[in-house]
Scaffold this motif. Structure first.
Motif, PDB file in Angstrom:
ATOM      1  N   ARG A  78       0.822  -1.217   0.000  1.00 46.16           N
ATOM      2  CA  ARG A  78       0.000   0.000   0.000  1.00 46.16           C
ATOM      3  C   ARG A  78       0.851   1.260   0.000  1.00 46.16           C
ATOM      4  N   VAL A  79       2.155   1.075  -0.178  1.00 46.85           N
ATOM      5  CA  VAL A  79       3.085   2.197  -0.235  1.00 46.85           C
ATOM      6  C   VAL A  79       3.917   2.072  -1.496  1.00 46.85           C
ATOM      7  N   ASP A  80       4.745   3.079  -1.783  1.00 53.21           N
ATOM      8  CA  ASP A  80       5.549   3.024  -3.009  1.00 53.21           C
ATOM      9  C   ASP A  80       6.644   1.955  -2.881  1.00 53.21           C
ATOM     10  N   ASP A  81       7.298   1.653  -4.006  1.00 50.09           N
ATOM     11  CA  ASP A  81       8.249   0.542  -4.059  1.00 50.09           C
ATOM     12  C   ASP A  81       9.406   0.709  -3.081  1.00 50.09           C
ATOM     13  N   ASP A  82       9.970   1.938  -2.999  1.00 50.17           N
ATOM     14  CA  ASP A  82      11.111   2.150  -2.111  1.00 50.17           C
ATOM     15  C   ASP A  82      10.733   1.920  -0.653  1.00 50.17           C
ATOM     16  N   ARG A  83       9.584   2.438  -0.256  1.00 48.54           N
ATOM     17  CA  ARG A  83       9.168   2.265   1.125  1.00 48.54           C
ATOM     18  C   ARG A  83       8.821   0.801   1.420  1.00 48.54           C
ATOM     19  N   ALA A  84       8.214   0.127   0.436  1.00 47.36           N
ATOM     20  CA  ALA A  84       7.894  -1.290   0.618  1.00 47.36           C
ATOM     21  C   ALA A  84       9.177  -2.107   0.806  1.00 47.36           C
ATOM     22  N   LEU A  85      10.214  -1.797   0.007  1.00 46.70           N
ATOM     23  CA  LEU A  85      11.488  -2.502   0.142  1.00 46.70           C
ATOM     24  C   LEU A  85      12.111  -2.231   1.509  1.00 46.70           C
ATOM     25  N   HIS A  86      12.029  -0.984   1.969  1.00 50.23           N
ATOM     26  CA  HIS A  86      12.568  -0.640   3.289  1.00 50.23           C
ATOM     27  C   HIS A  86      11.827  -1.414   4.389  1.00 50.23           C
ATOM     28  N   ARG A  87      10.536  -1.550   4.261  1.00 51.61           N
ATOM     29  CA  ARG A  87       9.756  -2.301   5.253  1.00 51.61           C
ATOM     30  C   ARG A  87      10.179  -3.776   5.279  1.00 51.61           C
ATOM     31  N   LEU A  88      10.404  -4.345   4.115  1.00 51.29           N
ATOM     32  CA  LEU A  88      10.828  -5.742   4.059  1.00 51.29           C
ATOM     33  C   LEU A  88      12.200  -5.928   4.695  1.00 51.29           C
ATOM     34  N   GLU A  89      13.088  -4.963   4.475  1.00 53.70           N
ATOM     35  CA  GLU A  89      14.416  -5.025   5.109  1.00 53.70           C
ATOM     36  C   GLU A  89      14.296  -4.917   6.623  1.00 53.70           C
ATOM     37  N   MET A  90      13.421  -4.034   7.102  1.00 52.38           N
ATOM     38  CA  MET A  90      13.195  -3.903   8.541  1.00 52.38           C
ATOM     39  C   MET A  90      12.605  -5.198   9.116  1.00 52.38           C
ATOM     40  N   LEU A  91      11.711  -5.799   8.367  1.00 54.47           N
ATOM     41  CA  LEU A  91      11.114  -7.061   8.812  1.00 54.47           C
ATOM     42  C   LEU A  91      12.189  -8.131   8.978  1.00 54.47           C
ATOM     43  N   ARG A  92      13.068  -8.231   7.990  1.00 57.60           N
ATOM     44  CA  ARG A  92      14.093  -9.282   7.988  1.00 57.60           C
ATOM     45  C   ARG A  92      15.185  -9.018   9.014  1.00 57.60           C
ATOM     46  N   ASN A  93      15.620  -7.769   9.129  1.00 58.19           N
ATOM     47  CA  ASN A  93      16.803  -7.463   9.936  1.00 58.19           C
ATOM     48  C   ASN A  93      16.504  -7.008  11.361  1.00 58.19           C
ATOM     49  N   VAL A  94      15.288  -6.530  11.615  1.00 58.27           N
ATOM     50  CA  VAL A  94      14.975  -5.984  12.939  1.00 58.27           C
ATOM     51  C   VAL A  94      13.818  -6.737  13.601  1.00 58.27           C
ATOM     52  N   VAL A  95      12.677  -6.766  12.930  1.00 59.61           N
ATOM     53  CA  VAL A  95      11.484  -7.320  13.559  1.00 59.61           C
ATOM     54  C   VAL A  95      11.615  -8.818  13.813  1.00 59.61           C
ATOM     55  N   GLU A  96      12.016  -9.575  12.797  1.00 55.50           N
ATOM     56  CA  GLU A  96      12.107 -11.026  12.950  1.00 55.50           C
ATOM     57  C   GLU A  96      13.147 -11.442  13.998  1.00 55.50           C
ATOM     58  N   PRO A  97      14.381 -10.900  13.946  1.00 60.04           N
ATOM     59  CA  PRO A  97      15.349 -11.285  14.989  1.00 60.04           C
ATOM     60  C   PRO A  97      14.877 -10.925  16.391  1.00 60.04           C
ATOM     61  N   SER A  98      14.219  -9.757  16.535  1.00 54.63           N
ATOM     62  CA  SER A  98      13.720  -9.350  17.842  1.00 54.63           C
ATOM     63  C   SER A  98      12.626 -10.293  18.334  1.00 54.63           C
ATOM     64  N   PHE A  99      11.751 -10.677  17.423  1.00 58.09           N
ATOM     65  CA  PHE A  99      10.656 -11.572  17.796  1.00 58.09           C
ATOM     66  C   PHE A  99      11.169 -12.959  18.177  1.00 58.09           C
ATOM     67  N   ALA A 100      12.190 -13.419  17.452  1.00 59.55           N
ATOM     68  CA  ALA A 100      12.714 -14.772  17.691  1.00 59.55           C
ATOM     69  C   ALA A 100      13.568 -14.847  18.946  1.00 59.55           C
ATOM     70  N   ARG A 101      14.135 -13.706  19.357  1.00 65.51           N
ATOM     71  CA  ARG A 101      15.031 -13.706  20.504  1.00 65.51           C
ATOM     72  C   ARG A 101      14.289 -14.189  21.757  1.00 65.51           C
ATOM     73  N   GLY A 102      14.800 -15.251  22.363  1.00 65.61           N
ATOM     74  CA  GLY A 102      14.165 -15.803  23.547  1.00 65.61           C
ATOM     75  C   GLY A 102      13.021 -16.743  23.259  1.00 65.61           C
ATOM     76  N   ARG A 103      12.735 -16.939  21.951  1.00 65.43           N
ATOM     77  CA  ARG A 103      11.636 -17.833  21.584  1.00 65.43           C
ATOM     78  C   ARG A 103      12.110 -18.949  20.665  1.00 65.43           C
ATOM     79  N   LEU A 104      13.362 -19.290  20.711  1.00 67.12           N
ATOM     80  CA  LEU A 104      13.923 -20.234  19.752  1.00 67.12           C
ATOM     81  C   LEU A 104      13.211 -21.573  19.790  1.00 67.12           C
ATOM     82  N   LYS A 105      12.902 -22.043  20.996  1.00 68.13           N
ATOM     83  CA  LYS A 105      12.226 -23.329  21.089  1.00 68.13           C
ATOM     84  C   LYS A 105      10.803 -23.256  20.533  1.00 68.13           C
TER      85      LYS A 105
END
Length: 295
Positions: A78-105
């Motif tokens: 729902r946003v332009d291509d550059d912002r969508a790409l930035h969101r995907l990078e944030m998801l991969r590099n920030v959100v996912e590692p933070s969510f997984a931290r302490g929840r590995l099992k």
């Protein structure tokens, strides 16, 4: 019963409270590999009993597409291509590692499919193969052949999806449960089914896809030979038909027959059926034509 019969037709097994059997499409996707970037198993206009992966895993569930007019919801950013790409990078590099931290099992990939599901969704959103859903890329003449109905549009999309490598597409046409006014109801249904089914076979033939594709048309049961007091026909699992085309299956044949008469002394008694075949034979025929060992 609709749920019981639908499960039987889609899986080849009657419902079992201890085990969910995979649908025919899930079995095909499990046995035949490919590198398609969009879902390989798709259900357009699904019923409440959509095709499942069962014990093969939820990754083989059908991807559901509801009211269909040539596109699917929640795919385009729902946003332009550059912002969508930035969101995907944030998801991969920030959100996912933070969510997984302490929840590995708890996030055991083999159990949750969390990361692989996210990756598949991301690949799908950026895939050129998504254009297969866009039936508006076809000419008006082609679209007109399939008919101006959600089912017709779904069948055209099915042909396009098969063309880009999708393994199994299910398109549902609801409304056959005619306990009253059977003839009028089925006439309305046939006006949608007939042109779409014929156009799909023609579409696949013209693109040299029919010989490598099996087309199955059928319901979960038939209707009673006798018409009831309100002009309807009720559930009838004792004798009904399906149509098969393509996949190297020899066409132009009718296998089996019913008597064509109703026993007046007991109208609920099954008709005489000549050379009947159970649902398992339908599944075996389709799997065999696709080169899959069904035994």
């Amino acid at each position: 019963d609709h749920e019981r019969a639908t499960t039987y037709l889609k899986t080849g097994y009657r419902p079992d409270p201890t085990l969910v059997h995979p649908s025919l499409g899930a079995v095909v996707c499990h046995e035949l590999t490919d590198s398609v970037e969009i879902p390989r198993h798709i259900s357009i206009l699904p019923s409440i009993w959509a095709a499942r992966g069962g014990y093969l895993g939820d990754q083989y569930d059908a991807f559901k597409v509801n009211e269909f007019r040539g596109d699917i919801a929640d795919i385009k950013p729902r946003v332009d291509d550059d912002r969508a790409l930035h969101r995907l990078e944030m998801l991969r590099n920030v959100v996912e590692p933070s969510f997984a931290r302490g929840r590995l099992k708890q996030l055991d990939e083999k159990k949750t499919l969390h990361l692989s599901s996210i990756d598949r969704a991301r690949r799908m959103m950026t895939s050129e193969q998504l254009k297969a859903f866009d039936i508006n890329q076809e000419s008006h003449a082609v679209r007109e052949q399939f008919g101006d109905s959600a089912f017709g549009r779904g069948c055209l999309a099915a042909g396009r999806l098969i063309g880009v490598g999708v393994r199994c597409v299910e398109v549902t046409l609801a409304g056959w449960d005619t306990h009253a006014a059977n003839h009028e109801g089925h006439r309305t249904q046939a006006a949608q089914l007939d042109p779409a089914f014929a156009a799909l076979l023609d579409y696949l033939t013209q693109r040299n896809l029919l010989e490598s594709t099996v087309v199955l048309c059928g319901g979960e049961f038939g209707r009673t030979p006798a018409v009831n007091g309100v002009g309807g026909r009720d559930h009838w699992p004792h004798g009904f038909t399906v149509a098969l085309a393509g996949g190297g299956i020899a066409g132009g044949r009718v296998i089996g027959a019913t008597s064509g008469t109703v026993r007046e002394e007991n109208k609920s008694k099954p008709e005489d059926v000549d050379d009947p075949h159970p649902v398992a034979d339908i599944h075996a025929t389709i799997l065999h034509s696709l080169g899959i060992n069904f035994e």
